[in-house]
Design a protein around this motif. Structure first.
Motif, PDB file in Angstrom:
ATOM      1  N   ILE A 247       0.886  -0.685  -0.376  1.00 30.32           N
ATOM      2  CA  ILE A 247       0.227   0.024  -0.002  1.00 30.32           C
ATOM      3  C   ILE A 247       1.103   1.583   0.227  1.00 30.32           C
ATOM      4  CG2 ILE A 247      -2.051   1.559   1.372  1.00 30.32           C
ATOM      5  CD1 ILE A 247      -2.755  -0.738   2.326  1.00 30.32           C
ATOM      6  N   VAL A 248       1.989   1.210   1.190  1.00 30.03           N
ATOM      7  CA  VAL A 248       2.712   2.311   1.123  1.00 30.03           C
ATOM      8  C   VAL A 248       3.765   2.706  -0.417  1.00 30.03           C
ATOM      9  CG1 VAL A 248       4.758   3.644   2.099  1.00 30.03           C
ATOM     10  CG2 VAL A 248       3.456   1.900   3.300  1.00 30.03           C
ATOM     11  N   PRO A 249       3.673   3.848  -0.885  1.00 28.78           N
ATOM     12  CA  PRO A 249       3.970   3.631  -2.682  1.00 28.78           C
ATOM     13  C   PRO A 249       5.445   3.980  -2.826  1.00 28.78           C
ATOM     14  CG  PRO A 249       2.542   5.361  -1.900  1.00 28.78           C
ATOM     15  CD  PRO A 249       2.256   5.045  -0.832  1.00 28.78           C
ATOM     16  N   VAL A 250       6.284   3.853  -1.600  1.00 29.27           N
ATOM     17  CA  VAL A 250       7.917   4.310  -1.172  1.00 29.27           C
ATOM     18  C   VAL A 250       8.256   2.603  -1.135  1.00 29.27           C
ATOM     19  CG1 VAL A 250      10.246   4.924  -0.570  1.00 29.27           C
ATOM     20  CG2 VAL A 250       8.004   6.277  -0.482  1.00 29.27           C
ATOM     21  N   LEU A 251       8.720   2.209  -0.129  1.00 31.20           N
ATOM     22  CA  LEU A 251       7.636   0.672  -0.046  1.00 31.20           C
ATOM     23  C   LEU A 251       7.491  -0.098  -0.937  1.00 31.20           C
ATOM     24  CD1 LEU A 251       7.722   1.112   3.800  1.00 31.20           C
ATOM     25  CD2 LEU A 251      10.174   1.440   2.267  1.00 31.20           C
ATOM     26  N   SER A 310       0.818  11.818  -7.547  1.00 28.08           N
ATOM     27  CA  SER A 310      -0.382  12.826  -6.910  1.00 28.08           C
ATOM     28  C   SER A 310      -0.142  11.836  -5.518  1.00 28.08           C
ATOM     29  CB  SER A 310      -1.382  12.494  -7.777  1.00 28.08           C
ATOM     30  OG  SER A 310      -1.871  11.427  -8.244  1.00 28.08           O
ATOM     31  N   ILE A 311      -0.184  10.983  -5.639  1.00 30.38           N
ATOM     32  CA  ILE A 311       0.522  10.105  -4.578  1.00 30.38           C
ATOM     33  C   ILE A 311       1.233  10.273  -3.498  1.00 30.38           C
ATOM     34  CG2 ILE A 311      -0.140   7.542  -2.876  1.00 30.38           C
ATOM     35  CD1 ILE A 311      -2.034   6.909  -5.899  1.00 30.38           C
ATOM     36  N   VAL A 312       2.387   9.772  -4.668  1.00 30.80           N
ATOM     37  CA  VAL A 312       3.135  10.400  -3.452  1.00 30.80           C
ATOM     38  C   VAL A 312       4.110  11.756  -3.261  1.00 30.80           C
ATOM     39  CG1 VAL A 312       6.191   9.941  -3.936  1.00 30.80           C
ATOM     40  CG2 VAL A 312       4.988   8.118  -4.482  1.00 30.80           C
ATOM     41  N   GLY A 313       3.970  12.104  -3.510  1.00 29.67           N
ATOM     42  CA  GLY A 313       3.762  14.137  -3.690  1.00 29.67           C
ATOM     43  C   GLY A 313       2.478  14.786  -2.162  1.00 29.67           C
ATOM     44  N   GLY A 314       0.855  14.097  -2.375  1.00 31.82           N
ATOM     45  CA  GLY A 314       0.735  13.917  -0.780  1.00 31.82           C
ATOM     46  C   GLY A 314       0.736  13.490   0.472  1.00 31.82           C
ATOM     47  N   ILE A 315       1.850  12.313  -0.125  1.00 36.23           N
ATOM     48  CA  ILE A 315       1.854  11.528   1.184  1.00 36.23           C
ATOM     49  C   ILE A 315       2.776  12.856   1.535  1.00 36.23           C
ATOM     50  CG2 ILE A 315       3.368  10.043   2.327  1.00 36.23           C
ATOM     51  CD1 ILE A 315       1.807   8.194   0.627  1.00 36.23           C
ATOM     52  N   VAL A 316       4.235  13.191   0.508  1.00 34.08           N
ATOM     53  CA  VAL A 316       5.239  14.069   1.352  1.00 34.08           C
ATOM     54  C   VAL A 316       4.885  15.785   1.885  1.00 34.08           C
ATOM     55  CG1 VAL A 316       7.674  15.400   0.342  1.00 34.08           C
ATOM     56  CG2 VAL A 316       6.520  13.047  -0.637  1.00 34.08           C
ATOM     57  N   LEU A 317       3.327  15.720   1.748  1.00 33.93           N
ATOM     58  CA  LEU A 317       2.834  16.814   1.540  1.00 33.93           C
ATOM     59  C   LEU A 317       1.974  16.862   3.012  1.00 33.93           C
ATOM     60  CD1 LEU A 317       2.769  20.814   0.517  1.00 33.93           C
ATOM     61  CD2 LEU A 317       0.804  20.386  -0.790  1.00 33.93           C
ATOM     62  N   PHE A 318       1.392  16.424   2.457  1.00 34.49           N
ATOM     63  CA  PHE A 318       0.655  16.495   3.151  1.00 34.49           C
ATOM     64  C   PHE A 318       0.343  14.961   5.120  1.00 34.49           C
ATOM     65  CE2 PHE A 318      -1.936  17.569   0.499  1.00 34.49           C
ATOM     66  CZ  PHE A 318      -2.429  19.409   0.598  1.00 34.49           C
ATOM     67  N   GLY A 319       1.449  14.044   4.403  1.00 33.90           N
ATOM     68  CA  GLY A 319       1.406  13.209   5.202  1.00 33.90           C
ATOM     69  C   GLY A 319       0.490  11.943   4.541  1.00 33.90           C
ATOM     70  N   ALA A 320       0.581  10.894   5.562  1.00 37.15           N
ATOM     71  CA  ALA A 320      -0.576  10.055   5.953  1.00 37.15           C
ATOM     72  C   ALA A 320      -1.723  10.309   5.014  1.00 37.15           C
ATOM     73  CB  ALA A 320      -1.068   9.552   7.163  1.00 37.15           C
ATOM     74  N   GLY A 322      -2.218  12.568   2.986  1.00 40.34           N
ATOM     75  CA  GLY A 322      -1.889  13.277   1.586  1.00 40.34           C
ATOM     76  C   GLY A 322      -2.390  11.621   0.243  1.00 40.34           C
ATOM     77  N   PHE A 323      -2.084  10.364   1.133  1.00 41.20           N
ATOM     78  CA  PHE A 323      -3.155   8.907   0.020  1.00 41.20           C
ATOM     79  C   PHE A 323      -3.958   9.348  -0.260  1.00 41.20           C
ATOM     80  CE2 PHE A 323      -4.867   5.137   0.380  1.00 41.20           C
ATOM     81  CZ  PHE A 323      -4.088   4.210  -0.420  1.00 41.20           C
ATOM     82  N   ILE A 324      -4.978   9.912   0.353  1.00 44.75           N
ATOM     83  CA  ILE A 324      -6.397  10.316  -0.398  1.00 44.75           C
ATOM     84  C   ILE A 324      -6.043  11.545  -0.890  1.00 44.75           C
ATOM     85  CG2 ILE A 324      -9.105  11.475   0.149  1.00 44.75           C
ATOM     86  CD1 ILE A 324      -8.199   7.987   0.199  1.00 44.75           C
ATOM     87  N   LEU A 325      -5.729  13.140  -0.010  1.00 41.12           N
ATOM     88  CA  LEU A 325      -6.001  14.114  -0.747  1.00 41.12           C
ATOM     89  C   LEU A 325      -4.837  14.668  -1.474  1.00 41.12           C
ATOM     90  CD1 LEU A 325      -5.190  16.145   2.731  1.00 41.12           C
ATOM     91  CD2 LEU A 325      -7.705  15.677   1.301  1.00 41.12           C
ATOM     92  N   GLY A 326      -3.597  13.981  -2.191  1.00 45.91           N
ATOM     93  CA  GLY A 326      -2.964  14.074  -2.926  1.00 45.91           C
ATOM     94  C   GLY A 326      -4.006  13.489  -4.942  1.00 45.91           C
ATOM     95  N   PRO A 327      -4.636  12.484  -5.058  1.00 47.79           N
ATOM     96  CA  PRO A 327      -5.028  12.225  -5.906  1.00 47.79           C
ATOM     97  C   PRO A 327      -6.443  13.217  -6.060  1.00 47.79           C
ATOM     98  CG  PRO A 327      -4.982  10.231  -4.666  1.00 47.79           C
ATOM     99  CD  PRO A 327      -3.425  11.299  -3.626  1.00 47.79           C
ATOM    100  N   LEU A 328      -7.374  13.284  -4.911  1.00 49.38           N
ATOM    101  CA  LEU A 328      -8.181  13.916  -5.165  1.00 49.38           C
ATOM    102  C   LEU A 328      -8.013  15.687  -5.127  1.00 49.38           C
ATOM    103  CD1 LEU A 328     -11.393  13.443  -3.956  1.00 49.38           C
ATOM    104  CD2 LEU A 328     -10.930  14.901  -1.419  1.00 49.38           C
TER     105      LEU A 328
END
Length: 351
Positions: A247-251, A310-320, A322-328
């Motif tokens: 589930i984790v993009p980087v891992l 959008s997923i990775v950038g959202g996680i970097v910007l908002f933390g966990a 961002g998994f939803i907020l980035g694509p949204l």
């Protein structure tokens, strides 16, 4: 035709002042709500995912407060109980696995393996020059211990965030219709555009969550199946772990099957090690590239690259969250730009 009279200058200045004050108020409200961004995001996500269930409960339980309370109770049992069990077991097994691998390397198993197969000596020398494996394993073990300590120290804050999430979920479920009506009144869009925007938001959340979970479930199942075929211990647990890590993009699942391959090599099980490495690298790893664009990108109507960014950038910007907020954010921005260009084209055509 006579031109419409221009509004007085004081009224224009008043409108500008009101617009500036509104923008400043929105920015201020964002910073006020920022500490609760995670809870708001997860509560909104759960409200969207379980809206169909809540609609059924509302038909059986006429009182809105009781219906929302029942829905929140069901969601909490479905989400929280498995999560607590899995996270605790994952931390224990990960620390145990790293400690075992560290002990095997420190005891000289790697050197004995190289001595047994002289043709691997150049590879062993290169590994020794590039990496200090015992120190690396010790660092990983210390890192896991620090994560566990941080998890314990932050448990109070995490529990508080969970309670806030389900507190907000109660109101998101109970008051969803009045909220939709209020948002429709605020947005400068036509009713059809607003409905389309709401539909895309729901599709984005469903695609991001369900698509990611589907890919992770397939990867975890395939990884656990190979662990079982090769006779490795606890294949069900490690299949679950590989699914969660996917589930984790980087891992990804490689965090599990690469150390398992190394352990098989240290045991001298070359055939099983090669099978596991090929299965993990080609089959389990390839599933992500084949299925994720179908399950996630296609439904988001985004190419694989913008979806990933959008997923990775959202996680970097908002933390966990961002998994939803980035694509949204990416989906809504593209849709709003589409609305704006359509309105600009129609206004030019009318003139």
């Amino acid at each position: 035709m006579a031109k419409a009279p221009r509004p007085p200058r004081n009224r224009q200045l008043g409108r500008y002042a009101l617009a500036v004050a509104s923008i400043l108020g929105i920015v201020l409200c964002f910073f006020i709500a920022k500490p609760f961004l995670g809870a708001i995001t997860w509560a909104l996500t759960l409200a969207i995912l379980f809206s169909a269930l809540h609609a059924r409960i509302e038909k059986m339980v006429r009182h809105p407060n009781i219906a929302a309370l029942v829905s929140v109770a069901i969601v909490s049992v479905v989400i929280v109980v498995p999560a607590v069990f899995v996270v605790g077991r994952l931390m224990t097994e990960a620390a145990s696995g790293i400690a075992t691998l560290q002990a095997r390397v420190t005891d000289g198993d790697l050197q004995r393996l190289l001595d047994r197969y002289p043709f691997l000596a150049p590879l062993g020398e290169r590994i020794n020059r590039q990496f200090d494996l015992p120190s690396m394993m010790a660092s990983v073990a210390t890192w896991l211990s620090n994560i566990g300590a941080t998890f314990v120290r932050g448990s109070i804050l995490q529990v508080a965030e969970v309670f806030i999430t389900f507190y907000l979920l109660f109101y998101f479920l109970r008051d969803r219709q009045p909220a939709k009506t209020m948002i429709k009144a605020w947005l400068p869009l036509t009713p059809a555009e607003t409905d389309h925007l709401f539909s895309r938001v729901v599709d984005t959340v469903h695609a991001t969550v369900y698509g990611t979970l589907a890919v992770a479930a397939i990867q975890g199942t395939l990884g656990g199946l190979m662990f079982w075929i090769l006779g490795l211990p606890t294949p069900l647990l490690w299949g679950l772990v590989m699914g969660l890590l996917s589930i984790v993009p980087v891992l990804g699942a490689f965090v599990v099957w690469i150390p398992a391959t190394i352990l098989l090599l240290l045991d001298g099980s070359w055939v099983r090690a090669l099978i596991l490495a090929a299965w993990g690298g080609i089959v389990v790893g390839g599933i992500d590239n084949v299925l994720r664009p179908t399950f996630v990108g296609n439904r988001l109507r985004l190419h694989t690259i913008p979806t990933f960014i959008s997923i990775v950038g959202g996680i970097v910007l908002f933390g966990a969250p961002g998994f939803i907020l980035g694509p949204l954010a990416a989906t809504m921005t593209m849709l709003l730009v589409e609305f704006w260009t359509r309105q600009a084209a129609s206004s030019q055509a009318s003139t």
